[in-house]
Design a protein around this motif. Sequence first.
Motif, PDB file in Angstrom:
ATOM      1  N   CYS B 289      -3.168  -3.947  -1.796  1.00 51.99           N
ATOM      2  CA  CYS B 289      -3.905  -4.731  -0.807  1.00 51.99           C
ATOM      3  C   CYS B 289      -4.103  -6.137  -1.335  1.00 51.99           C
ATOM      4  CB  CYS B 289      -5.259  -4.067  -0.531  1.00 51.99           C
ATOM      5  SG  CYS B 289      -6.307  -4.992   0.598  1.00 51.99           S
ATOM      6  N   CYS B 324      -6.303  -9.153   7.004  1.00 53.24           N
ATOM      7  CA  CYS B 324      -5.187  -8.598   7.792  1.00 53.24           C
ATOM      8  C   CYS B 324      -5.520  -7.218   8.328  1.00 53.24           C
ATOM      9  CB  CYS B 324      -3.884  -8.591   6.993  1.00 53.24           C
ATOM     10  SG  CYS B 324      -3.650  -7.170   5.930  1.00 53.24           S
ATOM     11  N   THR B 328      -0.967  -4.844   5.793  1.00 48.54           N
ATOM     12  CA  THR B 328      -0.096  -4.687   4.637  1.00 48.54           C
ATOM     13  C   THR B 328      -0.334  -3.362   3.923  1.00 48.54           C
ATOM     14  OG1 THR B 328      -0.239  -7.066   4.302  1.00 48.54           O
ATOM     15  CG2 THR B 328       0.642  -5.760   2.464  1.00 48.54           C
ATOM     16  N   CYS B 329      -1.601  -3.035   3.704  1.00 47.32           N
ATOM     17  CA  CYS B 329      -1.890  -1.945   2.773  1.00 47.32           C
ATOM     18  C   CYS B 329      -1.957  -0.564   3.390  1.00 47.32           C
ATOM     19  CB  CYS B 329      -3.193  -2.236   2.027  1.00 47.32           C
ATOM     20  SG  CYS B 329      -4.606  -2.516   3.107  1.00 47.32           S
TER      21      CYS B 329
HETATM   22  S1  FES Z   1      -6.560  -5.714   4.209  1.00 44.52           S
HETATM   23 FE1  FES Z   1      -4.955  -7.110   4.129  1.00 44.52          FE
HETATM   24  S2  FES Z   1      -3.684  -6.118   2.711  1.00 44.52           S
HETATM   25 FE2  FES Z   1      -5.326  -4.767   2.713  1.00 44.52          FE
END
Ligand code: FES
Lengths: 402, 733, 131
Positions: B289, B324, B328-329
């Motif tokens: 993350c 985000c 992504t994670c």
């Molecule tokens: S919240 Fe953005 S990558 Fe985990």
Amino acid sequence: MNEFQEKLVNFKWVEPKKTYDVIIIGGGGHGLATAYYLATRHNITNVAVLERNYIGGGNSGRNTTVIRSNYGIPEAVRFYQRSVELYQTLEDETERWIMHAQKGILWMAHGETAVRAEKARAEINTAFGAKTVFVTPKEIKEICPEVDLTGGGVWPIMGGSYHPEAATARHDRVNWALAEGAMKRGVHVHQNTAVTNLIKSGNRVIGVETTAGPMHANVVMSAVGGHVTGLAALAGLRLPIRTHPLQAFVTNHYEQKFHPIVASTSLLTYVSQTARGEMLIGAEIDRQPSYSYRSGHHFLQTCAHRAMTMLPFLRQLRILRQWTGVCDMSPDYSPIMGFTGVDGFVLTTGWGTWGFKAIPAGGEQMAQLIATGETPELIAPFALDRFAQDRTMADRGSAGTH
Amino acid sequence: MRLIVDGRPISYEPGDSLLIALLRADIQPTGGGCLCLGGDCANCLATVDGVSYVRTCQTAAKPGTVVQLHHTQKYPPLPQEDEARPAVPARNLFSDVVIIGAGEAGRTAAREAEAAGKSINLLDATYGEEAIGIYPGPLVVVRTPHETLHVHAQDEIIVATGAAEILPIVPGSELAGLLTRRAAEKLAQAGLDLGRVVAIGTPPAAVDCQLAAGELLRFEGENGRLHTVITQTEAGQENRYACDTAVLNLGLHPRNALLRMGHNLPVRAVGDAALESDIPACPNEGVVCPCEGVSVADLETIWEQGFHEMELVKRATLAGTGTCQGSTCLPYLRSFLLKKGKTLQPSFTARPVTRQLTVGEVSAGTHHHATARTALDAEHRRLGAQMERSGGWWRPWSYGDPDGEYWAVREAVSLMDVSTLGKMIVSGPDALEFLERLYPTKVSTIKDGRSRYVLLLNERGYVFDDGLICKESDTRYSLTFTSGGVSHAEMWLRDWAASWQMDVHILHQTMSLGAINVTGPLTKQLLAKAGLANPPGWLAHTKAEVAGVPCHIFRLSFTGELSFELHHPAEDSVKLWRALLEWGQEFGIRPHGLHTLLRLRLEKGHIIVGQDTDFDSTPRRIHHDWAVKLEKPAFIGRHAVERTNKIPLDKLLVGLEMADGPAPMEGAVIWHDGQFAGHITSSAWSPVLHKAVMLGWLHYFDGHLPETVTIDGRSARRVPVPFYDKEAARARA
Amino acid sequence: MPALKRIAATRIVAQPQVLDSADVPQSSLALRFAADELFVTPPLQDETIITAHDPHAILIREGGFAGIWLPAEEAALFLARNCEWEIPNGRPAFAQGAVASIPTKLWLEDEQVLFIVPAPYAHDFAERMQD
Ligand code: FES
Ligand SMILES: Cc1cc2nc3c(=O)[nH]c(=O)nc-3n(C[C@H](O)[C@H](O)[C@H](O)COP(=O)(O)OP(=O)(O)OC[C@H]3O[C@@H](n4cnc5c(N)ncnc54)[C@H](O)[C@@H]3O)c2cc1C
């Protein structure tokens, strides 16, 4: 690793037993704290906390974490002040970082009547051990330079009260520190274990049916914030509780700069900045009773607007997330704690929108009640039978928010 | 055409997004990280025209746009702002079907809906329309650069938002020079030079590239820029690929947050948004993350500490709570937990907002609670009144001279605008029966043309409002309520009328009628001059003209002086007010505000519901048992009153006066022998009595009410109310 | 600021069926606020058209509402900005609900729309129209 990652807490999950001395339903702050204080203060450790999802997944992990004792009646001021003080030492006691931060809360008054109310708040607080003072607009500006004293030209600020001991803490970490502290001493915490029924023998509750099978106990305590009417009905109780959604939202992370908690009864909103730099904004309950966790647009729209009226700098901040909890509201805005008239069944409820701050004192007092079989003086005013006895604890200082 | 980036102008080409413009100038907004150009990752954020956390890939470049690269290391500063108004206007759109996403799936859904004769709204982020959430309604809220759209759907919402590309998290993923496959295609199309390109997985179309063999292991670079991709073959051998750009195709995960937050609403997904997520292998090292800086090693630690539920892992590490929102994670978190716990846990709860907007943008279309103004509002302001919000209305607090206002009432004649008073009419064959059930008084004993002060009780036997019942005929009554309580009272009346199936009509006329209270010993002289020769007697009411205005005149008194309340059509308020002020001049007339009224009524011991009463005020506790006729068989609250009357009293609302000195503040605590004994609800200095008088809640001690108490460190004693004019001779004059 | 003017009217609460068949003069505007409530402007000359059929009907001289006519296009823009509910399509049409967070009655004709609000909110409403 970020600086906020949990590094210390260690959970040991175990298989459930068939019987316990005490079963606590609900792994929110109040259930966990009661288990923690049973273990640490009374050496009662044959205890299970049953949580249908994961611990702290209810309101105790959804709230805006305001800790304060500037309430409107002596009984409440005393009780919450006890909790404020327990919070101040909880970090040392559990040796876990709960991110306790003293911030002070400013409560704005936008008219003559509101000024009177904030003066009265200061007076009753001071009389019962909570430090609150009335502050002028000039003093408000010194404590919080970001405030627009004209209230956007619509809600001018004529004064307010300031309660310097108000604090915040990281909700999850409070839940975990208490859970771990209890588990270390032998208490069982079972996640994904929902109570589906109460096992009764005559007018006595002797155990619970759960999704992991039946379990028996001498005392069963309900700490199922948000869902108590259904559970109490299993014990044959009708509670004067209505469940209302309560919502909040945060912005993205910004530089840590905004120190106090700022609230207004007329605008029904309150604002603080989290340790991670998010601006955290809450409001009053949804009017319509409901169990819905769905977030609303009307809330977001109007609450954002009202918060911006006090603190115009919010206008340019981007919102990250909004969420909802469901709150068990008592008619007098005070909690309900203690014996129920059904043997072997005690409860802690009516935590509405204000129960996070009460977690340590609520747990401590309920543990004492269970351990001694007697109602401690501090919570005697909050007994369930006050409604039948015409001894309600109407508390305007509660404001129905945070 | 130029932008200003950290104070430096850079040029861009027509049609560029901010990100492409920045990349042309060789600037990566956050310094590195794999770019997706789909609005999903957090690697292209910048502060744009003062607003931080803007995804530059979703924002069109415009001349003079000011970009600040705040997001390279630390959190952006809190901005300065003075305006508190919504930043943009709102616009409401209505259609049968709302489709979010104008890709292939969205366009197909749109064609189908149109073919079925449905009206549609088709929204797409590339046109600057970012759906931020789905709410009950069903309602889609959409951010655009100029407006916040509230898009209402009659039938259904179709989520056609596609899928996001899974980003790499292996070591080195923070370097500049990484692109998803779609990003590479878009950049190539925009004419950017990608240099030597290595592709991992399916290569991008129309981009020359070398294909990397084996499993992605890490990236290496220098000064934050990628120079080598390293993979591992099944045999465990490392391959190194020198390059300027790495293009990754690691799978897809649906952009279904809108769908998930709309569950149980008429929302469905089509196209890639409806896919199951690919679950990429979670590498042994790397930053899972990037928003919150959580590594695979951190996940391992947390797992060992006993955090196993997705929600707990998220809360313990904060992975997924960044800007985000887990784009992504999330796939890697699920992959990690699958590996550890052998079950695939669901994604965490989807909550608005999915795309971001500012506090100023989201508040579009809202307004503060409107505060009502009486027909005399402008008159008060013209007279220099300090206005106060009270019970939902603007009311004059004082006209600048509270003492003068006070003495005008006590010694001469004065006016107060009481138009805010709640007013209703109940008419019909069941009117009497209806009121008997609602009110604790014996309504049947009110005679034609008379009125009576009454309480309203709830089922708990607690007082929640008060007012008057004025009998007009056997089947018709006018009722009054407190200014702040009438809305609730209206619902109360209507609900009960419906529940009891009463044959009555109810009309709420608060806003239709103005009301002016004419009060003071010279009132009759003034009214006579205004044409009212025969004013009604004590507690009577009548209809007559005053100053040429048709009035319903009530004789009662809240100030303690001779008073007549003139209810009249609101459109005549100004005429009546001005005439009375003018004719009253010879009697020394001046209007008074709330401040004065509160003092006058306190001297008379009259309570104000809401100020002196509390949630638990039974009639007995406020000395109003006389207003409750328990011999009546049925009225709301009767059972409760009967029951609570048997319980010993714990506290009483009483009159108090200070031995000497000024009035304590309202809210002051009352002490008795060092113990808490209650608090003051109303307090004022009485000019006519030369002492401070109060109402307050006083507690019983062993069944006795204290005679003397301490307030403000001073001595006070309990006295009967009223404090002034006990025989009410003045009011009944 | 746009000027909302008090509307001289009669407000009637009576049996729904009496209101259904009330013989209101053609030239007046009659708006049905509720099943049992009718608003007639200019004020009714002959109240017996109601009272003859419902002796308990309540009729008051009503000056507690203020109104303003807007050209249809201007009205549509203002409503798009400030009204969260869908305006009926047919013309003429009557509709009511919150507009700019103020309880509002709309009388929609082809060319123009009449906005009616409780007079105590006319000031705030006018301000919001100006925004
Ligand atoms: S919240 Fe953005 S990558 Fe985990
Ligand atoms: C948005 C929001 C903001 C708030 N802000 C504040 C604030 O600033 N300050 C403050 O003091 N308070 C605040 N509160 C209130 C506070 O969060 C709650 O009062 C408090 O968390 C209640 O704790 P609890 O342990 O009683 O209930 P919860 O934390 O809700 O725990 C109850 C638990 O019981 C479980 N459960 C339910 N039924 C069963 C069953 N049958 N079997 C097993 N388990 C079950 C639930 O899953 C849940 O985990 C806020 C609340 C919300 C929603």
